[in-house]
Write a protein that holds these residues in place. Structure first.
Motif, mmCIF file in Angstrom:
data_model
loop_
_atom_site.group_PDB
_atom_site.id
_atom_site.type_symbol
_atom_site.label_atom_id
_atom_site.label_comp_id
_atom_site.label_asym_id
_atom_site.label_seq_id
_atom_site.Cartn_x
_atom_site.Cartn_y
_atom_site.Cartn_z
ATOM 1 N N PHE A 30 0.951 -1.159 0.162
ATOM 2 C CA PHE A 30 0.084 -0.074 0.028
ATOM 3 C C PHE A 30 0.866 1.278 -0.078
ATOM 4 N N SER A 31 2.201 0.913 0.402
ATOM 5 C CA SER A 31 2.877 2.256 0.251
ATOM 6 C C SER A 31 3.489 2.481 -0.991
ATOM 7 N N LEU A 32 3.646 1.681 -1.700
ATOM 8 C CA LEU A 32 4.331 1.654 -3.088
ATOM 9 C C LEU A 32 3.499 2.421 -4.043
ATOM 10 N N PRO A 33 2.432 2.652 -4.381
ATOM 11 C CA PRO A 33 1.830 3.813 -5.188
ATOM 12 C C PRO A 33 2.259 5.212 -4.857
ATOM 13 N N VAL A 34 2.169 5.321 -3.331
ATOM 14 C CA VAL A 34 2.515 6.745 -2.836
ATOM 15 C C VAL A 34 3.862 7.186 -3.081
ATOM 16 N N VAL A 35 4.917 6.440 -2.626
ATOM 17 C CA VAL A 35 6.015 6.735 -2.673
ATOM 18 C C VAL A 35 6.610 6.305 -4.497
ATOM 19 N N MET A 36 6.016 5.869 -5.133
ATOM 20 C CA MET A 36 6.423 5.708 -6.311
ATOM 21 C C MET A 36 5.642 6.626 -7.553
ATOM 22 N N ALA A 39 7.932 8.940 -9.775
ATOM 23 C CA ALA A 39 8.550 8.008 -10.783
ATOM 24 C C ALA A 39 7.530 7.639 -11.706
ATOM 25 N N TRP A 40 6.506 7.340 -11.197
ATOM 26 C CA TRP A 40 5.121 6.846 -12.075
ATOM 27 C C TRP A 40 5.464 5.569 -12.681
ATOM 28 N N PHE A 41 4.532 5.075 -13.665
ATOM 29 C CA PHE A 41 4.421 3.549 -13.742
ATOM 30 C C PHE A 41 5.895 2.960 -14.616
ATOM 31 N N PHE A 42 5.985 3.584 -15.568
ATOM 32 C CA PHE A 42 7.249 2.742 -16.235
ATOM 33 C C PHE A 42 8.549 2.781 -15.325
ATOM 34 N N GLN A 176 -8.189 4.067 -16.553
ATOM 35 C CA GLN A 176 -8.092 5.345 -17.415
ATOM 36 C C GLN A 176 -6.587 5.312 -18.164
ATOM 37 N N PRO A 177 -6.462 5.078 -19.485
ATOM 38 C CA PRO A 177 -4.982 4.986 -19.895
ATOM 39 C C PRO A 177 -4.589 6.612 -19.961
ATOM 40 N N ALA A 178 -5.249 7.595 -20.152
ATOM 41 C CA ALA A 178 -4.580 8.744 -20.013
ATOM 42 C C ALA A 178 -4.199 9.241 -18.608
ATOM 43 N N VAL A 179 -4.997 8.658 -17.449
ATOM 44 C CA VAL A 179 -4.395 8.727 -16.210
ATOM 45 C C VAL A 179 -3.221 7.889 -15.699
ATOM 46 N N LEU A 180 -3.099 6.640 -16.584
ATOM 47 C CA LEU A 180 -1.959 5.752 -16.336
ATOM 48 C C LEU A 180 -0.755 6.277 -17.044
ATOM 49 N N PRO A 188 6.262 16.161 -18.010
ATOM 50 C CA PRO A 188 6.366 15.729 -16.567
ATOM 51 C C PRO A 188 7.730 15.263 -16.441
ATOM 52 N N SER A 189 8.401 15.508 -15.215
ATOM 53 C CA SER A 189 9.526 14.679 -14.828
ATOM 54 C C SER A 189 9.453 13.455 -13.949
ATOM 55 N N TYR A 190 10.070 12.358 -14.497
ATOM 56 C CA TYR A 190 9.881 11.185 -13.674
ATOM 57 C C TYR A 190 11.347 10.376 -12.997
ATOM 58 N N MET A 191 12.137 10.516 -13.727
ATOM 59 C CA MET A 191 13.472 9.735 -13.721
ATOM 60 C C MET A 191 14.296 10.122 -12.205
ATOM 61 N N PRO A 192 14.163 11.720 -11.916
ATOM 62 C CA PRO A 192 14.806 12.013 -10.465
ATOM 63 C C PRO A 192 14.081 11.381 -9.493
ATOM 64 N N TYR A 193 12.863 10.905 -9.352
ATOM 65 C CA TYR A 193 12.178 10.581 -8.346
ATOM 66 C C TYR A 193 12.387 8.891 -8.158
#
Length: 414
Positions: A30-36, A39-42, A176-180, A188-193
């Motif tokens: 349950f902590s994973l989606p919050v801390v990730m 970085a988001w999905f990929f 929703q694909p647009a949300v995912l 958006p910036s992902y890699m730094p996180y």
């Protein structure tokens, strides 16, 4: 006769895989989606796969070393003999810290989940009392025997997987694909996180305390135990990926910052999903699933801590000896849960830091020392010295990341 033997073996293998899977797949997810969410999905997917690979092999390295000792020998005995007293003290402190803090995290989580569950029925029930009663129930099962934990975990994990697919079948239907894909954000910036998420991934693949427990269950049978580790960890990886798709495909990325600000506990995430989906059935299934998730992880983690402390204090395996071990296992985290009931997300993070020592660094060193002394006659992890170096680098990197994060030297998603 051969069919009966094969069926018994498969059933036995399932029990061990369920202990591993049940320990991993629990409240920590349950902590994973919050801390990730930064970085988001990929990128999160990549972090999970790398962590799974390294944590599976570090567990196999513990097995390789442990097979050279008597059944019942845990980290205290093996580390002291192979690496000496200094490493044993460092490892012992990290093992105790991780398992105690995870036990505390699950007491906190169980109180939160029970409070939320009963609130759905308009019953006011204090979270602290819920966590205390749940801990006492788990303590009784662990006190009974390792087999009792295995059987109970099989039942709970089976029910959890059933409710998981019922719940996330519904969740995936609403994805929703647009949300995912986070289409709404511009550049958006992902890699730094990504780095921030790695210690939480490591903590979410923690099962290493159960490797010596499986030797009690199967004896010196490395092939069966290896299959248990592979099946249990793969089960966790697949379910984590489905969980990320279900949550990140329904909750927009910016909404996770509000969840984190509220402490990131299980009930906050469940309430957010329920509010977005506006489905009474899904809300009920999410609540049931969260109860099973906490129960299975709680059982697995406390079994590992129980066996470690029994080996450390040399308590016997009789009813009185097991009662002493149960008291030392459960009383400190129960006290912590009563004083500070909302520390779930923080506890998981700190567990990731200490787990780098006994779930990555020490297993690699044990495998190296074991090969030098015993030449690993029972079982040897593939990859030679190169694999040992990979696991060591993985552990050291995770420790550095957590230290940098603690001093606010890494980017945080707001």
């Amino acid at each position: 006769m051969a069919t009966l033997s094969a069926t018994t073996k498969a059933s036995s293998l399932l029990g061990g895989a369920m202990i591993i899977g049940g320990t991993i797949i629990g409240a920590g997810m349950f902590s994973l989606p919050v801390v990730m969410s930064g970085a988001w999905f990929f990128w999160s997917l990549l972090a999970l796969v790398v962590t799974w690979f390294c944590m599976l092999h570090s567990g196999l390295m513990i097995l390789e070393a442990n097979l050279n000792y008597h059944i019942g020998a845990s980290f205290d005995t093996v580390t002291k003999d192979l690496l000496g007293s200094r490493w044993n003290i460092i490892n012992g402190l990290s093992v105790a810290f991780v398992l105690y803090i995870l036990t505390y995290a699950y007491i906190s989580a169980s109180g939160s989940v029970i409070h939320h569950t009963l609130a759905q029925m308009d019953i006011a029930f204090p979270a602290r009392l819920g966590g205390l009663l749940f801990a006492l129930a788990v303590a009784f099962i662990v006190w009974l025997s390792t087999k009792a934990v295995g059987r109970m975990t099989t039942i709970v994990l089976g029910a959890k997987i059933l409710t998981f697919f019922m719940t996330f079948g519904g969740l995936l239907w609403h994805v929703q694909p647009a949300v995912l894909l986070n289409s709404a954000e511009v550049n958006p910036s992902y890699m730094p996180y990504v780095l921030m998420a790695l210690p939480f991934c490591l903590a979410s693949f923690g099962y290493h305390g159960n490797v010596p427990s499986l030797m009690k269950y199967y004896g010196k049978d490395p092939l069966t135990i290896r299959r248990c580790l592979v099946l249990g960890t793969l089960m966790a990886l697949v379910l984590y990926i489905i969980w990320l798709v279900g949550t990140m495909g329904n909750i927009p990325r910016p909404a996770f910052t509000e969840i984190a600000e509220k402490g990131g506990n299980i009930d906050v995430l469940v309430q957010t999903l329920s509010g977005l989906l506006n489905s009474t059935t899904l809300d009920l299934l999410l609540t049931i699933f969260s109860n099973f998730a906490v129960a299975s992880s709680f059982l697995g983690v406390t079994l590992g801590l129980f066996d470690y402390l029994a080996d450390l204090f040399k308590f016997d395996d009789g009813p009185v000896g097991r009662f002493k071990t149960a008291a030392v296992t459960f009383l400190p985290p129960m006290l912590g849960g009563a004083i500070w009931p909302d520390g779930f997300i923080y506890a998981i993070g700190f567990a990731g830091l200490a787990a780098t020592v006994w779930a990555a660094i020490v297993p690699a060193l044990l495998a190296r020392a074991s090969r030098k002394r015993f030449n690993s006659p029972h079982y040897r992890v593939w990859g030679g010295n190169a694999m040992i170096v990979v696991i060591l680098l993985f552990g050291v990197s995770n420790a550095l990341i957590h230290i940098l994060s603690s001093f606010n030297l890494l980017p945080v998603y707001h």
